[in-house]
Scaffold this active site. Structure first.
Site, PDB file in Angstrom:
ATOM      1  N   ASN A 165       0.810  -1.226   0.000  1.00  0.00           N
ATOM      2  CA  ASN A 165       0.000   0.000   0.000  1.00  0.00           C
ATOM      3  C   ASN A 165       0.839   1.271   0.000  1.00  0.00           C
ATOM      4  O   ASN A 165       0.390   2.311  -0.475  1.00  0.00           O
ATOM      5  CB  ASN A 165      -1.014  -0.006   1.146  1.00  0.00           C
ATOM      6  N   GLU A 263       4.458  -4.478  12.254  1.00  0.00           N
ATOM      7  CA  GLU A 263       3.487  -3.400  12.060  1.00  0.00           C
ATOM      8  C   GLU A 263       2.354  -3.988  11.220  1.00  0.00           C
ATOM      9  O   GLU A 263       2.550  -4.284  10.045  1.00  0.00           O
ATOM     10  CB  GLU A 263       4.147  -2.201  11.394  1.00  0.00           C
ATOM     11  N   CYS A 296      -3.232   1.471   6.689  1.00  0.00           N
ATOM     12  CA  CYS A 296      -3.365   0.725   7.951  1.00  0.00           C
ATOM     13  C   CYS A 296      -3.929   1.599   9.062  1.00  0.00           C
ATOM     14  O   CYS A 296      -4.646   1.129   9.936  1.00  0.00           O
ATOM     15  CB  CYS A 296      -2.013   0.166   8.358  1.00  0.00           C
ATOM     16  N   GLU A 471       8.845   1.507  16.651  1.00  0.00           N
ATOM     17  CA  GLU A 471      10.004   2.062  15.943  1.00  0.00           C
ATOM     18  C   GLU A 471       9.844   3.570  15.878  1.00  0.00           C
ATOM     19  O   GLU A 471       8.805   4.117  16.223  1.00  0.00           O
ATOM     20  CB  GLU A 471      10.133   1.430  14.559  1.00  0.00           C
TER      21      GLU A 471
HETATM   22  P1  NAD Z   1       0.407  -9.406   3.473  1.00  0.00           P
HETATM   23  O1  NAD Z   1       0.579  -9.883   4.868  1.00  0.00           O
HETATM   24  O2  NAD Z   1      -0.422 -10.206   2.547  1.00  0.00           O
HETATM   25  O3  NAD Z   1       1.828  -9.254   2.758  1.00  0.00           O
HETATM   26  C1  NAD Z   1       2.849  -8.462   3.279  1.00  0.00           C
HETATM   27  C2  NAD Z   1       4.183  -8.990   2.810  1.00  0.00           C
HETATM   28  O4  NAD Z   1       4.384 -10.291   3.361  1.00  0.00           O
HETATM   29  C3  NAD Z   1       4.304  -9.149   1.290  1.00  0.00           C
HETATM   30  O5  NAD Z   1       5.590  -8.743   0.884  1.00  0.00           O
HETATM   31  C4  NAD Z   1       4.122 -10.643   1.086  1.00  0.00           C
HETATM   32  O6  NAD Z   1       4.759 -11.133  -0.053  1.00  0.00           O
HETATM   33  C5  NAD Z   1       4.790 -11.178   2.336  1.00  0.00           C
HETATM   34  N1  NAD Z   1       4.384 -12.549   2.698  1.00  0.00           N
HETATM   35  C6  NAD Z   1       3.185 -13.134   2.481  1.00  0.00           C
HETATM   36  N2  NAD Z   1       3.215 -14.418   2.961  1.00  0.00           N
HETATM   37  C7  NAD Z   1       4.451 -14.595   3.482  1.00  0.00           C
HETATM   38  C8  NAD Z   1       5.092 -15.708   4.123  1.00  0.00           C
HETATM   39  N3  NAD Z   1       4.466 -16.880   4.321  1.00  0.00           N
HETATM   40  N4  NAD Z   1       6.354 -15.544   4.553  1.00  0.00           N
HETATM   41  C9  NAD Z   1       6.992 -14.389   4.382  1.00  0.00           C
HETATM   42  N5  NAD Z   1       6.457 -13.306   3.764  1.00  0.00           N
HETATM   43  C10 NAD Z   1       5.190 -13.428   3.319  1.00  0.00           C
HETATM   44  O7  NAD Z   1      -0.134  -7.922   3.594  1.00  0.00           O
HETATM   45  P2  NAD Z   1      -0.586  -6.945   2.422  1.00  0.00           P
HETATM   46  O8  NAD Z   1      -1.897  -7.373   1.900  1.00  0.00           O
HETATM   47  O9  NAD Z   1       0.554  -6.786   1.463  1.00  0.00           O
HETATM   48  O10 NAD Z   1      -0.720  -5.561   3.217  1.00  0.00           O
HETATM   49  C11 NAD Z   1      -1.886  -5.156   3.841  1.00  0.00           C
HETATM   50  C12 NAD Z   1      -1.757  -5.302   5.341  1.00  0.00           C
HETATM   51  O11 NAD Z   1      -0.635  -4.577   5.816  1.00  0.00           O
HETATM   52  C13 NAD Z   1      -2.956  -4.718   6.059  1.00  0.00           C
HETATM   53  O12 NAD Z   1      -3.338  -5.571   7.108  1.00  0.00           O
HETATM   54  C14 NAD Z   1      -2.417  -3.400   6.593  1.00  0.00           C
HETATM   55  O13 NAD Z   1      -3.107  -2.890   7.713  1.00  0.00           O
HETATM   56  C15 NAD Z   1      -1.016  -3.770   6.927  1.00  0.00           C
HETATM   57  N6  NAD Z   1      -0.171  -2.574   7.032  1.00  0.00           N
HETATM   58  C16 NAD Z   1       0.290  -2.202   8.257  1.00  0.00           C
HETATM   59  C17 NAD Z   1       1.060  -1.040   8.398  1.00  0.00           C
HETATM   60  C18 NAD Z   1       1.561  -0.567   9.736  1.00  0.00           C
HETATM   61  O14 NAD Z   1       2.443   0.280   9.773  1.00  0.00           O
HETATM   62  N7  NAD Z   1       1.032  -1.062  10.840  1.00  0.00           N
HETATM   63  C19 NAD Z   1       1.367  -0.285   7.261  1.00  0.00           C
HETATM   64  C20 NAD Z   1       0.871  -0.703   6.036  1.00  0.00           C
HETATM   65  C21 NAD Z   1       0.118  -1.853   5.927  1.00  0.00           C
END
Ligand code: NAD
Length: 495
Positions: A165, A263, A296, A471
């Site tokens: 995102n 996060e 998020c 962080e």
């Molecule tokens: P996601 O968990 O699907 O993917 C995030 C990352 O993890 C990607 O690079 C993906 O390839 C990787 N990944 C997926 N499966 C994995 C595995 N088994 N092992 C290692 N890596 C793996 O999340 P998304 O859909 O890309 O992002 C949306 C989510 O991120 C939402 O829940 C959002 O709230 C959260 N988010 C949090 C913050 C924060 O600062 N708290 C900021 C932005 C987004």
């Protein structure tokens, strides 16, 4: 239409992006690729090389090899290089903005004015901060006659996994402090928007970051992410993403006893008290459709005092109705498309089930038929039962709910009625209420009469299922370093 120019370079919005990995200071090809699809029009904009365990091994080995020299360079030496990285980013803001916009559908105007300058700051601020705070070799705490010297030693290799995102901003928020502290890094960018990580590799190289200090492996979570998280050669794991993925990753990290910084998602409230400035409350509410709600920190649950709720709702609906939905490459666009067909179907499912559960859509409620593709209308729902899925699950799209409350206690109870705890926003005209209610809100960040203000020196993170750790500023260095206490006896010297 942009199409891959050859198997190594994709030209995206006029910018050449190398689609191979960046490992040990060189481009590394894989024998497989994955399609990078732009949300703007669902076309393939690049065929990106897809890493598996072999490429991950190679990247971790390169990072391990580069670590001693980078760590030995010292804080000032590293800071000087990282400031050049910041300058390199500033020189390429337009390229980065165009590629990120094409890749994940976020607004180009946000990138030009806010996001990409912030990406540069992620290097400059942490370089400055490290130089000022970590370069005191004799940070001391009082002891009972002994001298206690505290040092922040680099931890080793940091694995960084990021979501789509805000890919470059979220990656550099980790990369900046990790490198400033003397670690080397392996980044696995999101498969939905991997391209700006590759441009960052070019910028790092040009800025003089030594080979192997910064590495990028591209690929899916299962094929590239999983072997990285399970790799015995990593010393820290910084993950930004969803709760389900975090659970999977935690198991891999536990095996190697690797410290985690998480996060994760949120279901944050916006609380509008009886004495609130309604103009301000409405302005903040309408902002929640930024990045098509794929944020998020978004205030997804709006809780409004019963005396204001009618006017608030009417004005938020009117404000959101005026938002211009369309191509994010246009400066005048306010709301763009969702990241992928899969995500689009998930958001549609959430809204359909909310309507079936008894909610009413005062605005939106489905796809933007005029635009087609992945454009989902800003959606405002009221009347959902408290325990409905739409009230409890993170939707991560342009969907908000509005509820009312009678008392401050009820507002706080509803705001805190979530397993997440990333952020909360409070609008009130009373300083006393601001102090009192903000203290009771269960969230890592509470904004009072403002939204999205984030200082790089302040702590950031989430409570509950929204994350592990903090962080920002010294909190970043707490995570990316091994803090050592050397205790010196007052005697025993041969003077
Ligand atoms: P996601 O968990 O699907 O993917 C995030 C990352 O993890 C990607 O690079 C993906 O390839 C990787 N990944 C997926 N499966 C994995 C595995 N088994 N092992 C290692 N890596 C793996 O999340 P998304 O859909 O890309 O992002 C949306 C989510 O991120 C939402 O829940 C959002 O709230 C959260 N988010 C949090 C913050 C924060 O600062 N708290 C900021 C932005 C987004």
């Amino acid at each position: 239409m942009d199409l891959p120019r050859n198997e190594h370079i994709a030209t995206v919005e006029g910018v050449d992006v190398d689609v191979r990995h960046w490992i040990g200071g060189e481009r590394v090809a894989s024998d497989r690729t994955f399609d990078d699809i732009s949300p703007i029009d669902e076309t393939v904009i690049a065929r990106v090389h897809a890493a598996g365990a072999d490429e991950v091994d190679r990247a971790v080995a390169a990072a391990r090899a580069a670590f001693p020299t980078w760590a030995a360079l010292g804080v000032a030496g590293r800071a000087a290089i990282l400031r050049r990285v910041a300058e390199g980013i500033e020189a390429r803001i337009e390229d980065l903005a165009r590629v990120e916009t094409r890749d994940n559908g976020s607004l180009i105007r946000s990138h030009r004015r806010g996001v990409m300058p912030r990406v540069a700051m992620n290097f400059r601020a942490f370089a400055d901060f490290a130089e000022h705070k970590l370069s005191h070799p004799d940070m001391e705490v009082p002891g009972r006659g002994h001298r206690q010297r505290i040092s922040y030693d680099p931890a080793g290799v940091v694995a960084i996994i990021t979501p789509w995102n805000a890919p470059l901003m979220l990656a550099t928020w980790r990369i900046g402090p990790a490198l400033a502290a003397g670690n080397t890094v392996v980044v696995k960018p999101p498969e939905w928007a991997p391209l700006t990580a590759s441009l960052l590799a070019d910028i790092m190289h040009e800025a003089g970051v030594p080979d192997g200090v910064f590495n990028v492996v591209q690929g899916t979570g299962a094929e590239a992410g999983a072997p990285l998280t399970a790799h015995p050669g990593i010393n820290r794991l910084a993950f930004t993403g969803s709760v389900p993925t975090a659970g999977v990753i935690a198991k891999a990290a536990a095996e190697n006893i690797v410290p985690l910084s998480y996060e994760l998602g949120g279901k944050s409230p916006l609380v509008v008290l009886e004495d609130a400035d309604l103009d301000l409350a409405v302005e903040i509410a309408v902002e929640q459709f930024d990045n098509a709600g794929q944020v998020c920190l978004k205030a997804a649950r709006m809780l409004v005092h019963s005396s204001l709720v009618e006017e608030f709702t009417a004005r938020v609906v009117a404000g959101a109705e005026k938002l211009v939905q369309g191509d994010p490459r246009e400066e005048g666009t306010d709301v763009s498309a969702l990241i992928s067909r899969r995500h689009f179907d998930q958001i549609s499912g959430f809204v359909d089930r909310a309507l079936a559960d008894g909610a009413t859509a005062l605005l939106g409620g489905g796809p933007n038929e005029d635009l087609g593709g992945l454009y989902f209308r800003p959606t405002i729902l009221v009347g959902a039962p408290e325990d409905a899925e739409i009230m409890t699950e993170e939707v991560f799209g342009p969907v908000v709910t509005i509820q009312s409350f009678e008392t401050e206690e009820e507002a706080v109870a509803k705001a805190n009625d979530t397993r997440f705890g990333l952020a909360a926003t409070l609008v009130t005209g009373s300083k006393e209420a601001a102090e009192r209610v903000s203290a009771q809100l269960d969230a890592g960040t509470v904004w009072v009469n403002c939204f999205f203000v984030r200082d790089l020196e302040a702590p950031f993170g989430g409570n509950g299922k929204s994350g592990i750790g903090r962080e920002g500023g010294l909190w970043s260095f707490d995570f990316y370093t091994d803090i050592k206490n050397s205790v010196f006896s007052p005697g025993g010297w041969k003077e």
